[in-house]
Design a protein around this motif. Structure first.
Motif, mmCIF file in Angstrom:
data_model
loop_
_atom_site.group_PDB
_atom_site.id
_atom_site.type_symbol
_atom_site.label_atom_id
_atom_site.label_comp_id
_atom_site.label_asym_id
_atom_site.label_seq_id
_atom_site.Cartn_x
_atom_site.Cartn_y
_atom_site.Cartn_z
ATOM 1 N N ALA A 93 31.576 24.339 -32.255
ATOM 2 C CA ALA A 93 32.774 23.579 -31.884
ATOM 3 C C ALA A 93 32.845 23.735 -30.214
ATOM 4 C CB ALA A 93 33.916 24.409 -32.388
ATOM 5 N N VAL A 94 32.869 22.519 -29.626
ATOM 6 C CA VAL A 94 32.883 22.060 -28.421
ATOM 7 C C VAL A 94 33.822 22.729 -27.490
ATOM 8 C CG1 VAL A 94 32.586 20.680 -26.571
ATOM 9 C CG2 VAL A 94 31.181 20.383 -28.785
ATOM 10 N N ALA A 95 33.861 23.539 -26.698
ATOM 11 C CA ALA A 95 34.815 24.268 -25.882
ATOM 12 C C ALA A 95 34.918 23.492 -24.359
ATOM 13 C CB ALA A 95 34.914 25.803 -25.847
ATOM 14 N N GLU A 96 33.745 23.187 -24.055
ATOM 15 C CA GLU A 96 33.698 22.809 -22.579
ATOM 16 C C GLU A 96 32.231 21.811 -22.531
ATOM 17 O OE1 GLU A 96 33.824 26.138 -20.276
ATOM 18 O OE2 GLU A 96 31.872 26.699 -20.967
ATOM 19 N N GLU A 97 32.244 21.119 -21.611
ATOM 20 C CA GLU A 97 30.955 20.300 -21.139
ATOM 21 C C GLU A 97 29.983 21.315 -21.003
ATOM 22 O OE1 GLU A 97 32.440 16.207 -19.223
ATOM 23 O OE2 GLU A 97 31.495 17.482 -17.961
ATOM 24 N N ALA A 98 28.454 20.703 -21.206
ATOM 25 C CA ALA A 98 27.460 21.645 -21.012
ATOM 26 C C ALA A 98 26.101 21.117 -20.836
ATOM 27 C CB ALA A 98 27.146 22.798 -22.253
ATOM 28 N N ASN A 99 25.348 21.411 -20.312
ATOM 29 C CA ASN A 99 23.822 20.967 -20.249
ATOM 30 C C ASN A 99 23.206 22.032 -21.260
ATOM 31 O OD1 ASN A 99 23.929 18.734 -18.429
ATOM 32 N ND2 ASN A 99 24.163 20.311 -16.927
ATOM 33 N N TYR A 100 22.347 21.401 -22.020
ATOM 34 C CA TYR A 100 21.672 22.567 -22.705
ATOM 35 C C TYR A 100 20.280 22.320 -23.069
ATOM 36 C CZ TYR A 100 22.249 19.002 -26.577
ATOM 37 O OH TYR A 100 22.152 17.806 -27.266
ATOM 38 N N TYR A 101 19.527 23.110 -23.313
ATOM 39 C CA TYR A 101 17.881 22.838 -23.677
ATOM 40 C C TYR A 101 17.474 23.513 -24.888
ATOM 41 C CZ TYR A 101 16.632 27.230 -21.356
ATOM 42 O OH TYR A 101 16.696 28.699 -20.969
ATOM 43 N N CYS A 102 16.149 23.432 -24.875
ATOM 44 C CA CYS A 102 15.483 24.242 -26.229
ATOM 45 C C CYS A 102 14.630 25.148 -25.063
ATOM 46 C CB CYS A 102 14.622 23.479 -26.800
ATOM 47 S SG CYS A 102 13.332 24.408 -28.155
ATOM 48 N N SER A 103 15.121 26.565 -25.499
ATOM 49 C CA SER A 103 14.314 27.639 -24.496
ATOM 50 C C SER A 103 12.937 27.768 -25.055
ATOM 51 C CB SER A 103 15.139 28.904 -24.549
ATOM 52 O OG SER A 103 15.186 29.379 -25.881
ATOM 53 N N ILE A 104 12.549 27.325 -26.304
ATOM 54 C CA ILE A 104 11.304 27.438 -26.699
ATOM 55 C C ILE A 104 10.053 26.130 -25.994
ATOM 56 C CG2 ILE A 104 9.718 27.412 -28.608
ATOM 57 C CD1 ILE A 104 12.185 28.218 -30.382
ATOM 58 N N HIS A 105 10.824 25.103 -25.853
ATOM 59 C CA HIS A 105 10.165 24.099 -25.320
ATOM 60 C C HIS A 105 10.979 23.488 -24.202
ATOM 61 C CE1 HIS A 105 9.311 24.191 -29.673
ATOM 62 N NE2 HIS A 105 7.922 24.234 -29.124
ATOM 63 N N VAL A 106 10.945 23.784 -23.073
ATOM 64 C CA VAL A 106 11.921 23.838 -21.924
ATOM 65 C C VAL A 106 11.990 22.296 -21.539
ATOM 66 C CG1 VAL A 106 11.827 26.077 -21.119
ATOM 67 C CG2 VAL A 106 10.137 24.586 -20.081
ATOM 68 N N VAL A 107 11.054 21.351 -21.754
ATOM 69 C CA VAL A 107 11.048 20.063 -21.332
ATOM 70 C C VAL A 107 12.323 19.308 -22.231
ATOM 71 C CG1 VAL A 107 8.847 20.037 -20.673
ATOM 72 C CG2 VAL A 107 9.342 19.359 -22.915
ATOM 73 N N MET A 108 12.530 19.785 -23.277
ATOM 74 C CA MET A 108 13.675 19.223 -24.130
ATOM 75 C C MET A 108 15.219 19.444 -23.593
ATOM 76 S SD MET A 108 12.302 20.183 -27.855
ATOM 77 C CE MET A 108 13.527 19.745 -29.022
ATOM 78 N N LYS A 109 15.859 18.487 -23.214
ATOM 79 C CA LYS A 109 16.922 18.743 -22.641
ATOM 80 C C LYS A 109 18.198 17.730 -23.181
ATOM 81 C CE LYS A 109 15.324 20.638 -18.384
ATOM 82 N NZ LYS A 109 16.168 21.441 -17.638
ATOM 83 N N GLY A 110 19.501 18.228 -23.244
ATOM 84 C CA GLY A 110 20.683 17.144 -23.663
ATOM 85 C C GLY A 110 21.859 17.930 -22.822
ATOM 86 N N LYS A 111 22.836 16.999 -23.094
ATOM 87 C CA LYS A 111 24.241 17.317 -22.444
ATOM 88 C C LYS A 111 25.426 16.853 -23.321
ATOM 89 C CE LYS A 111 26.436 16.143 -18.114
ATOM 90 N NZ LYS A 111 26.378 15.553 -16.885
ATOM 91 N N ILE A 112 26.088 17.720 -23.222
ATOM 92 C CA ILE A 112 27.397 17.442 -24.014
ATOM 93 C C ILE A 112 28.632 17.128 -22.882
ATOM 94 C CG2 ILE A 112 29.268 18.424 -25.353
ATOM 95 C CD1 ILE A 112 27.384 20.554 -26.401
ATOM 96 N N GLU A 113 29.219 15.985 -23.111
ATOM 97 C CA GLU A 113 30.302 15.664 -22.111
ATOM 98 C C GLU A 113 31.785 15.462 -22.889
ATOM 99 O OE1 GLU A 113 28.192 12.827 -18.885
ATOM 100 O OE2 GLU A 113 28.119 11.979 -20.811
ATOM 101 N N LEU A 114 32.448 15.858 -22.167
ATOM 102 C CA LEU A 114 34.199 15.659 -22.957
ATOM 103 C C LEU A 114 34.814 14.235 -22.441
ATOM 104 C CD1 LEU A 114 35.502 19.250 -22.473
ATOM 105 C CD2 LEU A 114 34.473 18.209 -24.442
#
Length: 112
Positions: free
Chosen positions: A90-111
């Motif tokens: 459940a989303v509580a706030e905006e966030a940048n995220y990534y895969c710590s196993i494959h650090v080139v994989m990135k995403g973003k959650i915006e509100l």
């Protein structure tokens, strides 16, 4: 007679205000569910816009394990998600995220 007219006018204004106020209230919006696929070493879609309280489900469609980890302070993580597995939050706030196993994989959650 003038008092009757003023009091009748007051009631009409009161009724008008109540009708307008009733039209301005809306029922709270039900949380929605959004899906992000993990495939071809990417988060698809990479950026997602949701409302606070909505749920995001990440589904791993790759052949290897991935995770979903908040990038800045590492405040949350899915842990490894096996191929074919999923994780939701459940989303509580905006966030940048990534895969710590494959650090080139990135995403973003915006509100919204």
């Amino acid at each position: 007679m003038n008092t009757f007219f003023n009091s009748s006018r007051s009631y009409i204004y009161l009724i008008f205000i109540l009708i307008v106020a009733a039209g301005c209230t809306s029922a709270p919006q039900k949380p929605k569910v959004f899906t992000v696929e993990i495939k071809d070493m990417k988060f698809v879609p990479q950026n997602i816009t949701v409302s606070k309280g909505d749920t995001v489900i990440w589904i791993n469609r790759d052949m290897v394990a991935h995770d979903v980890t908040e990038e800045t302070a590492k405040t949350w993580t899915s842990g490894p998600i096996a191929a074919g597995g999923s994780w939701k939050m459940a989303v509580a706030e905006e966030a940048n995220y990534y895969c710590s196993i494959h650090v080139v994989m990135k995403g973003k959650i915006e509100l919204e």
